[in-house]
Design a protein around this motif. Structure first.
Motif, PDB file in Angstrom:
ATOM      1  N   THR A  77      16.905  18.347  24.252  1.00  0.00           N
ATOM      2  CA  THR A  77      18.204  17.884  23.782  1.00  0.00           C
ATOM      3  C   THR A  77      18.588  16.681  24.631  1.00  0.00           C
ATOM      4  OG1 THR A  77      18.970  20.039  23.029  1.00  0.00           O
ATOM      5  CG2 THR A  77      20.660  18.419  23.558  1.00  0.00           C
ATOM      6  N   ARG A  78      18.897  15.559  23.986  1.00  0.00           N
ATOM      7  CA  ARG A  78      19.296  14.343  24.701  1.00  0.00           C
ATOM      8  C   ARG A  78      20.654  13.892  24.183  1.00  0.00           C
ATOM      9  NH1 ARG A  78      15.113  11.457  27.484  1.00  0.00           N
ATOM     10  NH2 ARG A  78      13.255  12.755  27.576  1.00  0.00           N
ATOM     11  N   THR A  79      21.517  13.531  25.101  1.00  0.00           N
ATOM     12  CA  THR A  79      22.915  13.283  24.759  1.00  0.00           C
ATOM     13  C   THR A  79      23.353  11.885  25.167  1.00  0.00           C
ATOM     14  OG1 THR A  79      23.316  15.626  25.172  1.00  0.00           O
ATOM     15  CG2 THR A  79      25.240  14.217  24.946  1.00  0.00           C
ATOM     16  N   PHE A  80      24.101  11.217  24.274  1.00  0.00           N
ATOM     17  CA  PHE A  80      24.649   9.895  24.520  1.00  0.00           C
ATOM     18  C   PHE A  80      26.056   9.986  25.109  1.00  0.00           C
ATOM     19  CE2 PHE A  80      21.592   9.184  21.126  1.00  0.00           C
ATOM     20  CZ  PHE A  80      21.012   7.968  21.468  1.00  0.00           C
ATOM     21  N   PRO A  81      26.561   8.872  25.577  1.00  0.00           N
ATOM     22  CA  PRO A  81      27.976   8.830  25.967  1.00  0.00           C
ATOM     23  C   PRO A  81      28.889   9.064  24.760  1.00  0.00           C
ATOM     24  CG  PRO A  81      26.780   6.973  26.920  1.00  0.00           C
ATOM     25  CD  PRO A  81      25.856   7.620  25.940  1.00  0.00           C
ATOM     26  N   ARG A 114      16.362  16.843  19.798  1.00  0.00           N
ATOM     27  CA  ARG A 114      17.712  16.677  19.250  1.00  0.00           C
ATOM     28  C   ARG A 114      18.415  15.561  20.017  1.00  0.00           C
ATOM     29  NH1 ARG A 114      22.380  19.806  16.962  1.00  0.00           N
ATOM     30  NH2 ARG A 114      24.237  19.151  18.122  1.00  0.00           N
ATOM     31  N   LEU A 115      18.918  14.566  19.274  1.00  0.00           N
ATOM     32  CA  LEU A 115      19.712  13.471  19.836  1.00  0.00           C
ATOM     33  C   LEU A 115      21.144  13.680  19.381  1.00  0.00           C
ATOM     34  CD1 LEU A 115      17.303  10.607  18.731  1.00  0.00           C
ATOM     35  CD2 LEU A 115      17.294  11.809  20.927  1.00  0.00           C
ATOM     36  N   GLN A 116      22.088  13.757  20.309  1.00  0.00           N
ATOM     37  CA  GLN A 116      23.455  14.095  19.932  1.00  0.00           C
ATOM     38  C   GLN A 116      24.470  13.130  20.554  1.00  0.00           C
ATOM     39  OE1 GLN A 116      23.453  18.214  21.143  1.00  0.00           O
ATOM     40  NE2 GLN A 116      24.180  17.743  23.208  1.00  0.00           N
ATOM     41  N   VAL A 117      25.470  12.785  19.743  1.00  0.00           N
ATOM     42  CA  VAL A 117      26.507  11.843  20.166  1.00  0.00           C
ATOM     43  C   VAL A 117      27.863  12.527  20.042  1.00  0.00           C
ATOM     44  CG1 VAL A 117      27.518   9.567  19.836  1.00  0.00           C
ATOM     45  CG2 VAL A 117      25.098   9.946  19.266  1.00  0.00           C
ATOM     46  N   PRO A 118      28.530  12.811  21.155  1.00  0.00           N
ATOM     47  CA  PRO A 118      29.877  13.402  21.098  1.00  0.00           C
ATOM     48  C   PRO A 118      30.885  12.396  20.545  1.00  0.00           C
ATOM     49  CG  PRO A 118      28.882  13.676  23.265  1.00  0.00           C
ATOM     50  CD  PRO A 118      28.046  12.685  22.536  1.00  0.00           C
ATOM     51  N   MET A 262      30.742  16.226  16.999  1.00  0.00           N
ATOM     52  CA  MET A 262      29.457  15.735  17.471  1.00  0.00           C
ATOM     53  C   MET A 262      28.562  15.440  16.274  1.00  0.00           C
ATOM     54  SD  MET A 262      26.743  17.572  20.050  1.00  0.00           S
ATOM     55  CE  MET A 262      27.823  17.433  21.473  1.00  0.00           C
ATOM     56  N   LEU A 263      27.871  14.316  16.312  1.00  0.00           N
ATOM     57  CA  LEU A 263      26.860  13.978  15.311  1.00  0.00           C
ATOM     58  C   LEU A 263      25.500  14.039  15.989  1.00  0.00           C
ATOM     59  CD1 LEU A 263      26.483  13.020  12.339  1.00  0.00           C
ATOM     60  CD2 LEU A 263      26.394  10.690  13.252  1.00  0.00           C
ATOM     61  N   ALA A 264      24.540  14.665  15.328  1.00  0.00           N
ATOM     62  CA  ALA A 264      23.223  14.834  15.940  1.00  0.00           C
ATOM     63  C   ALA A 264      22.125  14.552  14.927  1.00  0.00           C
ATOM     64  CB  ALA A 264      23.076  16.256  16.489  1.00  0.00           C
TER      65      ALA A 264
END
Length: 593
Positions: A77-81, A114-118, A262-264
């Motif tokens: 799981t990798r998360t953006f700012p 999984r790439l996720q953007v809050p 959140m969009l992933a």
């Protein structure tokens, strides 16, 4: 439908049972863009890989002589700012996927990422799904408002990737903004990063195949799906695309939290199963290109329309015969049967198509204390529902389940409502129906739990138009592998089948002349450390140009009356027909068959 059936036969095979694998945690970037602020990876050492007997991924089979219970090379799981809007989140994901395509592929021949953007805004997941304009496959799941038991904490840090948790960077490098993402309210998804579908009954091997793509360390990677009520019964054409079960990990997913969103995007690949990284990322990019950046608040009001036909199977005449036959069976001294649940299918065709997502949004208006769900494979109708009944919820080793039976209408006044509640609590008929359900669930939980608590023993759960007898059961599993045992033993509960199960299921098969399909089957999701399933009642199958099949059932026990049970069916179905404000056009006859 022939193409669907053919494709289904090529789907997921049996996965050989095996011991669990140890894993190590690594923060390696694995050739992914440095713009991502943090990753949480699980690496499986090559020397722990055994071979699969038979397995498939998205319909592509692997070599049965080479593969045996092969764990994924990586689960990440990798998360953006955090970003302020959905449009910016979509833009970030699209640009990252373009970077991934131009970079060298990962060092692993299999994995799920999984790439996720809050998103700072809270956006309703059902509004997002409605904006996606029939992108298929699609899924939607909303937990009961009073439980909201998916408590996933995602702490904001400065995004340097040095921690060992899922971390969201605040984008300013200070690390002082503290947000907490709590209580996942609803999830909507389109496209499938990986899907699982089979004609054979759902088995332990299938469960292991799904769990292969899940991890405790990546709790938002989940497989959403549904299982047939009875996989041994004949499958009618409207249910063929679902197989005996259908589960999907969405390619693009929108998560609605209590105060944020959140969009992933998720990529799953496995070279050994003919689903390589390049193919998976191309599929994801194609789906992302179709995702709308505009989300408009959905009006929870369906358009007024005309009923062109309303056909009940069985008709009132044959329903009375079926109930009386069941009562005769229950009263026989040589019969073990004490309860059977008989159901009805109502085909409603309207002058204009009813959008299943709009219909589902309408159900949310009266959906307090209920689950809402939608599952729609490619080239298939949408299975939607608004069910109050929990099959089970597991978090780590803790598990809980509902016992629910007995149905009465709500009163028109507070006094009338209280009197109905007292009648419900004191009725011998309803008490018998309810106690059968509660004691059956208790016994099945005790088989795999160290202890089981029932609290309350018997209460009333009130919904906007109906009320039920209700009890909550909770226990502690001896092993997380007992999750499959719980699923397979709890379903079907006496609330949707009867008791004893085998006798009731046989009578249902002999009596009902329509295919229940996924109606009354388990519907929900599997996660790494948490899973939740509801019972797929109060549900409908909606297809463009064909109308909808609305399903309802009622428990038959000693003391039941056929006419009153029919009235209960009408009450349950009315949550659909009344919300749609359906009207019969002049000089158009409505028939029962």
């Amino acid at each position: 439908m022939a193409n669907i059936a053919a494709a289904t036969k090529q789907c997921l095979g049996r996965l050989m049972d095996s011991e669990s694998f140890k894993c190590s945690i690594s923060s390696s970037t694995n050739n992914l863009p440095t713009s991502l602020c943090y990753s949480n990876n699980i690496r499986f050492p090559p020397n722990q890989r055994n071979q699969l007997r038979v397995m498939s991924m998205n319909g592509c089979k692997g070599d049965p002589h080479f593969l045996q219970n092969l764990p994924l090379g990586t689960i990440e799981t990798r998360t953006f700012p955090v970003v302020p809007s959905h449009a910016l989140a979509l833009e970030r994901l699209c640009s990252t996927i373009s970077e991934l395509k131009s970079d060298p592929p990962p060092n692993f021949t299999s994995g799920i990422l999984r790439l996720q953007v809050p998103i700072q805004q809270q956006i309703d997941a059902i509004d997002w799904l409605h904006a996606q304009d029939q992108l298929l496959p699609r899924c939607y799941f909303s937990g009961r408002s009073q439980t909201q038991n998916s408590n996933i904490f995602l702490d904001i840090t400065n995004g340097n990737g040095n921690g060992n948790r899922n971390v969201i960077g605040n984008g300013n490098g200070s690390g002082h903004n503290q947000w907490a993402y709590r209580n996942l309210v609803s999830v909507a998804g389109v496209g499938s990063a990986v899907f699982f579908r089979q004609l054979h009954p759902f088995s332990y091997s299938h469960w292991k195949s799904i769990k292969r793509f899940l991890s405790r360390e990546c709790p938002l990677i989940r497989a959403y799906g549904v299982i047939r009520f009875d996989a041994r019964s004949n499958m009618s054409p409207e249910w063929e695309a679902f197989g005996s079960f259908y589960f999907m990990v969405p390619q693009v997913e929108f998560d609605e939290f209590e105060h944020n969103s959140m969009l992933a995007a998720t990529i799953a690949w496995d070279d050994a199963l003919s689903w390589p990284w390049q193919k998976a990322i191309n599929e994801l990019q194609a789906t992302l290109c179709q995702v709308s950046s505009k989300v408009v608040k959905l009006r929870k009001e369906a358009p007024r329309t005309f009923i062109l036909s309303n056909n009940n199977i069985p008709s009132k005449k044959y329903w009375d015969l079926a109930v009386n036959r069941a009562l005769q069976k229950i009263s026989r001294s040589d019969s073990a049967l004490t309860k059977v649940v008989l159901a009805r299918s109502s085909r409603v065709v309207t002058a204009t198509d009813v959008d299943p997502i709009t219909w589902l949004a309408c159900l949310q208006v009266e959906g307090e204390n209920a689950y809402q769900f939608c599952l729609q494979p490619p080239d298939a109708p949408a299975f939607i529902g608004n069910t109050p009944e929990q099959l089970f919820h597991r978090k780590w080793l803790d598990i809980e389940s509902d016992a629910m039976a007995g149905t009465c209408a709500r009163g028109e006044s507070m006094t009338a409502d209280l009197q109905i509640e007292l009648d419900l609590l004191s009725s011998p008929k309803y008490h018998l129906e309810f106690s059968i359900v509660r004691e059956s669930i208790k016994k099945k939980l005790e088989d795999v739990c160290n202890f089981v608590v029932v609290d309350p023993k018997k209460a009333v759960r009130k919904l906007p138009r109906i009320q039920h007898l209700y009890a909550k059961l909770a226990g502690r599993l001896r092993s997380e592998d007992d999750e499959f045992e719980i699923l397979s033993s709890l379903h079907p509960t006496p609330a949707v089948c009867g008791f004893p199960t085998d006798e009731a299921r046989l009578l249902i098969a002999e009596t009902e002349i329509f295919d229940r399909g996924m109606y009354a089957g388990p519907v929900g999701w599997f996660g790494g450390g948490e899973s939740e399933f509801a019972v797929g009642i109060r549900s409908a199958l909606v297809e463009k140009g064909v109308g909808a099949l609305i399903y309802a059932g009622t428990g038959i026990v000693e003391g039941s009356e056929a006419s009153l049970e029919w009235d209960e069916l009408e009450l349950k179905v009315s949550q659909y027909t009344k919300l749609l404000k359906l009207e019969v056009p002049p000089r158009k006859k409505v028939k029962d068959y």
